[in-house]
Design a protein around this motif. Structure first.
Motif, PDB file in Angstrom:
ATOM      1  N   ARG A  87     -21.490   6.561  40.427  1.00 15.04           N
ATOM      2  CA  ARG A  87     -20.922   7.699  41.139  1.00 15.04           C
ATOM      3  C   ARG A  87     -19.767   8.316  40.363  1.00 15.04           C
ATOM      4  N   THR A  88     -19.526   9.599  40.636  1.00  9.22           N
ATOM      5  CA  THR A  88     -18.322  10.283  40.179  1.00  9.22           C
ATOM      6  C   THR A  88     -17.456  10.591  41.395  1.00  9.22           C
ATOM      7  N   LYS A  89     -16.196  10.202  41.333  1.00  3.94           N
ATOM      8  CA  LYS A  89     -15.252  10.514  42.409  1.00  3.94           C
ATOM      9  C   LYS A  89     -14.868  11.991  42.311  1.00  3.94           C
ATOM     10  N   MET A  90     -14.884  12.700  43.437  1.00  6.15           N
ATOM     11  CA  MET A  90     -14.666  14.144  43.437  1.00  6.15           C
ATOM     12  C   MET A  90     -13.373  14.561  44.136  1.00  6.15           C
ATOM     13  N   ARG A  91     -12.646  13.595  44.698  1.00 12.88           N
ATOM     14  CA  ARG A  91     -11.384  13.918  45.377  1.00 12.88           C
ATOM     15  C   ARG A  91     -10.231  13.104  44.799  1.00 12.88           C
ATOM     16  N   GLN A  92      -9.086  13.747  44.666  1.00 11.76           N
ATOM     17  CA  GLN A  92      -7.859  13.028  44.313  1.00 11.76           C
ATOM     18  C   GLN A  92      -7.207  12.596  45.625  1.00 11.76           C
ATOM     19  N   ASP A  93      -7.578  11.395  46.088  1.00 10.25           N
ATOM     20  CA  ASP A  93      -7.122  10.965  47.409  1.00 10.25           C
ATOM     21  C   ASP A  93      -6.663   9.508  47.441  1.00 10.25           C
ATOM     22  N   ASN A  94      -6.330   8.952  46.259  1.00  9.08           N
ATOM     23  CA  ASN A  94      -5.843   7.582  46.200  1.00  9.08           C
ATOM     24  C   ASN A  94      -4.310   7.605  46.173  1.00  9.08           C
ATOM     25  N   ALA A  95      -3.687   7.180  47.261  1.00 10.79           N
ATOM     26  CA  ALA A  95      -2.228   7.277  47.390  1.00 10.79           C
ATOM     27  C   ALA A  95      -1.500   6.406  46.376  1.00 10.79           C
ATOM     28  N   THR A  96      -2.059   5.253  46.058  1.00 15.94           N
ATOM     29  CA  THR A  96      -1.412   4.363  45.091  1.00 15.94           C
ATOM     30  C   THR A  96      -1.447   4.974  43.696  1.00 15.94           C
ATOM     31  N   TYR A  97      -2.597   5.517  43.324  1.00 18.50           N
ATOM     32  CA  TYR A  97      -2.685   6.177  42.016  1.00 18.50           C
ATOM     33  C   TYR A  97      -1.734   7.371  41.958  1.00 18.50           C
ATOM     34  N   ALA A  98      -1.673   8.151  43.011  1.00 17.75           N
ATOM     35  CA  ALA A  98      -0.755   9.289  43.056  1.00 17.75           C
ATOM     36  C   ALA A  98       0.681   8.823  42.829  1.00 17.75           C
ATOM     37  N   ALA A  99       1.047   7.700  43.448  1.00 19.76           N
ATOM     38  CA  ALA A  99       2.394   7.158  43.282  1.00 19.76           C
ATOM     39  C   ALA A  99       2.640   6.725  41.842  1.00 19.76           C
ATOM     40  N   MET A 100       1.624   6.156  41.192  1.00 15.31           N
ATOM     41  CA  MET A 100       1.762   5.744  39.790  1.00 15.31           C
ATOM     42  C   MET A 100       1.970   6.943  38.878  1.00 15.31           C
ATOM     43  N   VAL A 101       1.206   8.009  39.110  1.00 16.94           N
ATOM     44  CA  VAL A 101       1.348   9.227  38.303  1.00 16.94           C
ATOM     45  C   VAL A 101       2.755   9.799  38.468  1.00 16.94           C
ATOM     46  N   GLU A 102       3.233   9.848  39.697  1.00 15.29           N
ATOM     47  CA  GLU A 102       4.540  10.471  39.951  1.00 15.29           C
ATOM     48  C   GLU A 102       5.684   9.616  39.417  1.00 15.29           C
ATOM     49  N   ASN A 103       5.543   8.285  39.466  1.00 17.60           N
ATOM     50  CA  ASN A 103       6.550   7.417  38.858  1.00 17.60           C
ATOM     51  C   ASN A 103       6.581   7.596  37.343  1.00 17.60           C
ATOM     52  N   MET A 104       5.397   7.670  36.735  1.00 18.56           N
ATOM     53  CA  MET A 104       5.324   7.902  35.289  1.00 18.56           C
ATOM     54  C   MET A 104       6.000   9.226  34.933  1.00 18.56           C
ATOM     55  N   ASP A 105       5.742  10.273  35.728  1.00 19.42           N
ATOM     56  CA  ASP A 105       6.368  11.574  35.481  1.00 19.42           C
ATOM     57  C   ASP A 105       7.887  11.484  35.585  1.00 19.42           C
ATOM     58  N   ALA A 106       8.387  10.753  36.574  1.00 19.40           N
ATOM     59  CA  ALA A 106       9.838  10.603  36.727  1.00 19.40           C
ATOM     60  C   ALA A 106      10.450   9.931  35.500  1.00 19.40           C
ATOM     61  N   ASN A 107       9.727   8.970  34.927  1.00 19.62           N
ATOM     62  CA  ASN A 107      10.236   8.300  33.728  1.00 19.62           C
ATOM     63  C   ASN A 107      10.200   9.202  32.502  1.00 19.62           C
ATOM     64  N   VAL A 108       9.204  10.077  32.417  1.00 20.90           N
ATOM     65  CA  VAL A 108       9.226  11.102  31.364  1.00 20.90           C
ATOM     66  C   VAL A 108      10.473  11.965  31.528  1.00 20.90           C
ATOM     67  N   GLY A 109      10.801  12.303  32.757  1.00 19.74           N
ATOM     68  CA  GLY A 109      12.013  13.080  33.022  1.00 19.74           C
ATOM     69  C   GLY A 109      13.268  12.370  32.561  1.00 19.74           C
ATOM     70  N   ARG A 110      13.325  11.064  32.750  1.00 24.91           N
ATOM     71  CA  ARG A 110      14.490  10.290  32.292  1.00 24.91           C
ATOM     72  C   ARG A 110      14.657  10.395  30.777  1.00 24.91           C
ATOM     73  N   LEU A 111      13.544  10.326  30.049  1.00 27.33           N
ATOM     74  CA  LEU A 111      13.610  10.405  28.588  1.00 27.33           C
ATOM     75  C   LEU A 111      14.048  11.785  28.120  1.00 27.33           C
ATOM     76  N   LEU A 112      13.515  12.821  28.750  1.00 24.87           N
ATOM     77  CA  LEU A 112      13.891  14.181  28.366  1.00 24.87           C
ATOM     78  C   LEU A 112      15.362  14.439  28.666  1.00 24.87           C
ATOM     79  N   GLN A 113      15.852  13.906  29.783  1.00 24.93           N
ATOM     80  CA  GLN A 113      17.265  14.066  30.114  1.00 24.93           C
ATOM     81  C   GLN A 113      18.140  13.330  29.121  1.00 24.93           C
ATOM     82  N   LEU A 114      17.697  12.158  28.676  1.00 19.97           N
ATOM     83  CA  LEU A 114      18.461  11.409  27.673  1.00 19.97           C
ATOM     84  C   LEU A 114      18.655  12.223  26.401  1.00 19.97           C
ATOM     85  N   LEU A 115      17.584  12.867  25.942  1.00 20.16           N
ATOM     86  CA  LEU A 115      17.698  13.676  24.725  1.00 20.16           C
ATOM     87  C   LEU A 115      18.730  14.787  24.898  1.00 20.16           C
ATOM     88  N   LYS A 116      18.756  15.387  26.084  1.00 21.16           N
ATOM     89  CA  LYS A 116      19.760  16.427  26.357  1.00 21.16           C
ATOM     90  C   LYS A 116      21.164  15.832  26.374  1.00 21.16           C
TER      91      LYS A 116
END
Length: 474
Positions: free
Chosen positions: A262-291
């Motif tokens: 099967r191919t999953k057709m919906r982005q509806d996994n709350a745990t995965y969503a949380a992982m993506v958003e945590n990863m994004d927040a950490n990218v933000g920390r690195l970009l802020q450090l450079l500034k």
């Protein structure tokens, strides 16, 4: 007396002028590179992040404001590809600048990348250009990135994914037999309550803060996120679950059949969503450090993923992480859902921010580009420097690129053995053991729904011949 003063004046002038002349001549730069400050380099490589897992690229569920902001300050490629739809071959291609094919096959789990000669080793050439180099996180290409030439490595090794993202990281949190290799270094750099993605980012921040400021640095952070196991902080999961529960998916199906599964057709996994958003927040920390450290202007930042998101299963039904829709399929497949990746390159005042929706670039081009930027050198690999593209001096819209997927996993991701070629707008996929071929115009049909094999037979034969000729080389 007046005559004596004139003589003294000519004598002093005649003495000083040659000194000035020879002084200027001595200090003249040997070449145009020698008086240009070399940039620091920060590479952020995310594991299993799909092209449409970013809100910038259309996700309505995952919020990625920091990566979105980085993309808007970068050259943003919309035709960037991984060289393989799974981890080991994709990372091999990126680190070596070559197609991931050796002796007619591709590397897989347990592979040891030990046969890279010095004259083809990008990391050793970057070291030789005066850089201090460091690798953090997922290596999956052997025992230690230092074997390839990195000066420093932390939390790397054979592991393709963590046993757990939640401290203690090398202790399973779920029932069942654990066959994964532990990740080294983690006990020394973590504590109760830690989350792995945060810990790795902490280490990069510490490295940059404590670096030798007399030399530029190249740091590569290869997140274990957002690969399985799907584990996140409870507060982040709860927030995303509430958002998903109120989202209207309409009549969009949850799954469709593809290959052996099967191919999953919906982005509806709350745990995965949380992982993506945590990863994004950490990218933000690195970009802020450079500034904060005043490094933003002279640091190149490269962000990418190793292949498409995990959206497919096979004969073994399992929990799936995300959907790559409107791209077709996902991790494991040579449809664009499996190989199309986000790729952003930022260097302020050097590369004009904007969207390149024509040029075809691949992960094997990243290190040839970096080496070109810092030294003007080329190692004559399959990958090539896209520096002219970054400088708006070239466009690679008619490039020919190839894939060979011989490590199919019909049980886990539903795919079977295949090869592919893209030339300009057209992509052909050949399932060589099944005798099946499909042709798509990727520009007009990015979802790969309209097979043109019967409408363009001459083009099919021409592309098959090119693909076979390429495969004959290995």
């Amino acid at each position: 007396m007046k005559i004596l003063k004139q003589i003294m004046h000519y004598y002093v002038f005649g003495f000083i002028l040659p000194v000035i002349f020879f002084s200027c001549k001595t200090n003249k730069p040997v070449n145009k590179q020698s008086n240009i400050q070399k940039p620091n380099i920060l590479i952020i490589h995310v594991d299993d992040l799909g092209y449409h897992d970013l809100s910038l690229n259309g996700s309505k569920i995952y919020q990625t404001p920091h990566i979105d902001a980085l993309a808007n300050q970068s050259v943003r490629f919309t035709n960037a590809y991984a060289n393989y739809p799974r981890c080991v071959p994709s990372r091999f291609a990126m680190m070596t600048g070559n197609y991931p094919v050796q002796n007619g096959d591709v590397p897989d789990d347990g592979f040891e990348m030990t046969n890279i000669p010095d004259n083809k080793n990008f990391i050793k050439h970057i070291n030789a250009a005066g850089y201090q180099t460091a690798f953090f996180g997922k290596w999956h290409l052997g025992e230690d990135p230092k074997d390839l030439g990195f000066n420093t490595s932390i939390a790397a090794g054979h592991a393709g994914s963590p046993i757990s993202f939640i401290y203690p990281f090398n202790t399973p949190k779920h029932k069942g037999i654990n066959k994964k290799a532990p990740i080294k270094d983690l006990e020394e750099i973590s504590k109760e309550g830690d989350y792995l993605t945060d810990v790795l980012t902490d280490q990069v921040i510490r490295y940059i803060q404590e670096r030798d400021e007399s030399k530029p640095f190249m740091a590569m952070l290869a997140f274990y996120a957002v690969h399985q196991p799907l584990e996140a902080k409870e507060d982040d999961i709860k927030r995303n679950r509430q958002e998903i529960n109120t989202f209207d998916y309409g009549d969009h199906p949850e799954y469709i059949l593809e290959g052996t599964g099967r191919t999953k057709m919906r982005q509806d996994n709350a745990t995965y969503a949380a992982m993506v958003e945590n990863m994004d927040a950490n990218v933000g920390r690195l970009l802020q450090l450079l500034k904060t450290l005043g490094l933003e202007d002279n640091t190149m930042v490269v962000l990418s993923s190793d292949h498409g998101g995990l959206s497919n299963d096979g004969t073994n039904k399992r929990q799936l992480a995300t959907s790559n829709y409107p791209l077709r399929a996902g991790k494991g497949w040579l449809y664009d859902g499996g190989i199309k990746v986000p790729l952003f390159v930022k260097w302020r005042d050097h590369f004009r921010p904007g969207i390149d929706n024509k040029s075809i670039v691949m992960l094997m081009d990243v290190f040839p580009t970096l080496l070109d930027v810092i030294s003007g050198k080329s190692l004559q690999t399959d990958g090539k420097s896209f520096l002219p593209v970054l400088k708006n001096k070239a466009q690679w819209n008619n490039r020919t690129v190839f894939w060979h997927s011989s490590k199919a996993r019909p049980i886990n991701t539903g795919d079977t053995k295949s090869s592919a070629i893209r030339v300009g707008d057209y992509k052909l996929i050949n399932w060589y053991e099944e005798g099946k071929t499909e042709l798509y115009n990727i520009t007009e049909d990015p979802s790969e729904q309209y097979n043109l094999i019967n409408k363009k037979p001459k083009l099919v034969q021409a592309l098959l011949k090119k693909l076979d000729n390429w495969k004959a080389n290995f």
